[in-house]
Write a protein that holds these residues in place. Structure first.
Motif, mmCIF file in Angstrom:
data_model
loop_
_atom_site.group_PDB
_atom_site.id
_atom_site.type_symbol
_atom_site.label_atom_id
_atom_site.label_comp_id
_atom_site.label_asym_id
_atom_site.label_seq_id
_atom_site.Cartn_x
_atom_site.Cartn_y
_atom_site.Cartn_z
ATOM 1 N N SER A 9 0.828 -1.213 0.000
ATOM 2 C CA SER A 9 0.000 0.000 0.000
ATOM 3 C C SER A 9 0.868 1.271 0.000
ATOM 4 O O SER A 9 1.758 1.423 0.843
ATOM 5 N N PRO A 10 0.587 2.218 -0.922
ATOM 6 C CA PRO A 10 1.377 3.456 -0.939
ATOM 7 C C PRO A 10 1.153 4.309 0.304
ATOM 8 O O PRO A 10 2.044 5.030 0.748
ATOM 9 N N TYR A 11 -0.052 4.215 0.898
ATOM 10 C CA TYR A 11 -0.359 5.026 2.089
ATOM 11 C C TYR A 11 0.377 4.464 3.313
ATOM 12 O O TYR A 11 0.831 5.210 4.168
ATOM 13 N N VAL A 33 -5.897 -6.628 3.958
ATOM 14 C CA VAL A 33 -7.133 -5.878 4.230
ATOM 15 C C VAL A 33 -8.323 -6.428 3.439
ATOM 16 O O VAL A 33 -9.479 -6.152 3.761
ATOM 17 N N TRP A 34 -8.038 -7.220 2.417
ATOM 18 C CA TRP A 34 -9.119 -7.765 1.575
ATOM 19 C C TRP A 34 -9.640 -9.099 2.107
ATOM 20 O O TRP A 34 -10.664 -9.598 1.621
ATOM 21 N N THR A 47 -12.390 -0.404 7.399
ATOM 22 C CA THR A 47 -11.529 -1.508 6.937
ATOM 23 C C THR A 47 -10.549 -1.025 5.876
ATOM 24 O O THR A 47 -10.518 -1.514 4.733
ATOM 25 N N LYS A 48 -9.758 -0.049 6.260
ATOM 26 C CA LYS A 48 -8.720 0.452 5.370
ATOM 27 C C LYS A 48 -7.426 0.563 6.138
ATOM 28 O O LYS A 48 -7.432 0.817 7.354
ATOM 29 N N ILE A 49 -6.324 0.394 5.418
ATOM 30 C CA ILE A 49 -4.999 0.564 6.008
ATOM 31 C C ILE A 49 -4.354 1.804 5.395
ATOM 32 O O ILE A 49 -4.680 2.143 4.242
ATOM 33 N N PRO A 50 -3.496 2.470 6.176
ATOM 34 C CA PRO A 50 -2.950 2.121 7.480
ATOM 35 C C PRO A 50 -3.856 2.512 8.641
ATOM 36 O O PRO A 50 -4.668 3.433 8.533
ATOM 37 N N ASP A 62 -6.872 8.328 8.861
ATOM 38 C CA ASP A 62 -6.171 7.585 7.845
ATOM 39 C C ASP A 62 -4.698 7.994 7.820
ATOM 40 O O ASP A 62 -4.195 8.546 8.805
ATOM 41 N N SER A 63 -4.011 7.757 6.674
ATOM 42 C CA SER A 63 -2.563 7.990 6.641
ATOM 43 C C SER A 63 -2.205 9.449 6.908
ATOM 44 O O SER A 63 -1.165 9.741 7.479
ATOM 45 N N ASP A 98 -1.455 11.575 -2.618
ATOM 46 C CA ASP A 98 -2.495 10.615 -2.207
ATOM 47 C C ASP A 98 -3.596 10.521 -3.271
ATOM 48 O O ASP A 98 -4.143 9.447 -3.518
ATOM 49 N N ILE A 105 -5.358 3.439 -7.818
ATOM 50 C CA ILE A 105 -5.910 2.234 -7.172
ATOM 51 C C ILE A 105 -7.323 1.960 -7.692
ATOM 52 O O ILE A 105 -7.685 0.807 -7.968
HETATM 53 N N1 LIG Z 1 -7.215 7.897 2.391
HETATM 54 C C1 LIG Z 1 -6.763 6.652 2.960
HETATM 55 C C2 LIG Z 1 -6.704 5.581 1.894
HETATM 56 C C3 LIG Z 1 -6.429 4.215 2.492
HETATM 57 C C4 LIG Z 1 -6.700 3.090 1.505
HETATM 58 O O1 LIG Z 1 -7.523 3.204 0.587
HETATM 59 N N2 LIG Z 1 -6.002 1.975 1.712
HETATM 60 C C5 LIG Z 1 -6.252 0.809 0.878
HETATM 61 C C6 LIG Z 1 -4.983 -0.029 0.743
HETATM 62 S S1 LIG Z 1 -3.878 0.679 -0.430
HETATM 63 C C7 LIG Z 1 -7.279 -0.060 1.549
HETATM 64 O O2 LIG Z 1 -7.183 -0.282 2.736
HETATM 65 N N3 LIG Z 1 -8.274 -0.549 0.804
HETATM 66 C C8 LIG Z 1 -9.271 -1.438 1.317
HETATM 67 C C9 LIG Z 1 -10.657 -1.038 0.906
HETATM 68 O O3 LIG Z 1 -10.821 -0.001 0.215
HETATM 69 O O4 LIG Z 1 -11.583 -1.753 1.267
HETATM 70 C C10 LIG Z 1 -5.396 6.852 3.625
HETATM 71 O O5 LIG Z 1 -4.711 7.815 3.263
HETATM 72 O O6 LIG Z 1 -5.047 6.104 4.540
#
Ligand SMILES: N[C@@H](CCC(=O)N[C@@H](CS)C(=O)NCC(=O)O)C(=O)O
Length: 202
Positions: A9-11, A33-34, A47-50, A62-63, A98, A105
């Protein structure tokens, strides 16, 4: 502290680089995360990382929130200026980086869907954001060494993580060849130990 994330993940990479630059120790909890039973959901309802879970159990996301928090934890290697226009401009570079990652993505995920379900308009819309974002970054960087000011900031880190992710997942976006100034800039950044140590697995 525990950082929930993945190596791709870039974030997450942005936050890990911030930690290394600022010499902050943290446990890295590698998560898919998936996966339906991911522990991330316990800490982030989106349910998003980080996600950074503090020692008292408070989860930060978030990040951008995490990076800003970490920058304030110690004065070592300040990555966001204290205030005013300089701070806004660094945060704007972060938003641009971002945002390029967000569009990349979205494009990548749409492409993974069955071809009959993919929307050409949606793909074109996201590709337009990627291309316009990269063109703006190249234009605004010009021949400067860093995005803002005279040293690495969170703006450089965010943009670099987005572009390096792009190279890894969407190699058909030829930003390095199209923009010699971005190439020169990234070559300096990717040689930094914090970038080398967070290179995604092949
Ligand atoms: N705006 C968020 C974006 C985070 C994000 O989209 N992370 C992705 C991984 S690259 C994720 O967790 N995706 C899971 C999903 O969308 O369900 C941040 O800056 O942390």
């Amino acid at each position: 502290m525990k950082l929930y994330g993945s190596r791709t993940s870039p974030y997450v990479r942005k936050v890990r680089i911030v930690m290394i630059e600022k010499r902050i120790e943290c446990d890295f909890m590698e998560e898919n995360v998936w996966s339906t039973d991911t522990a991330v959901t316990q800490h982030n309802p989106l349910t998003k990382i980080p996600v950074l879970v503090l020692d008292d159990g408070m989860p930060l996301y978030d990040s951008r929130v995490v990076a800003e928090y970490l920058d304030g934890v110690t004065p070592v290697s300040r990555l966001i200026p204290d205030g005013g226009r300089e701070r806004a401009l660094v945060k704007r570079w972060e938003a641009l980086g971002d945002g390029i990652a967000d569009a990349g993505i979205a494009l990548f995920l749409e492409r993974k869907r069955d071809q009959t379900l993919q929307s050409k308009d949606w793909l074109a819309r996201q590709r337009g954001k990627v291309d316009a974002g990269i063109a703006a970054a190249a234009r605004e960087l010009g021949d400067r060494e860093y995005c803002q000011g005279l040293s690495v900031t969170l703006g450089d880190i965010s943009l670099a993580c987005a572009l390096l992710w792009m190279e890894f997942r969407l190699p058909e976006v030829p930003w390095r060849a199209d923009h010699p100034n971005l190439r020169k800039w990234i070559e300096r950044l990717e040689a930094m130990p914090s970038f080398v140590d967070t290179t995604p697995p092949a």
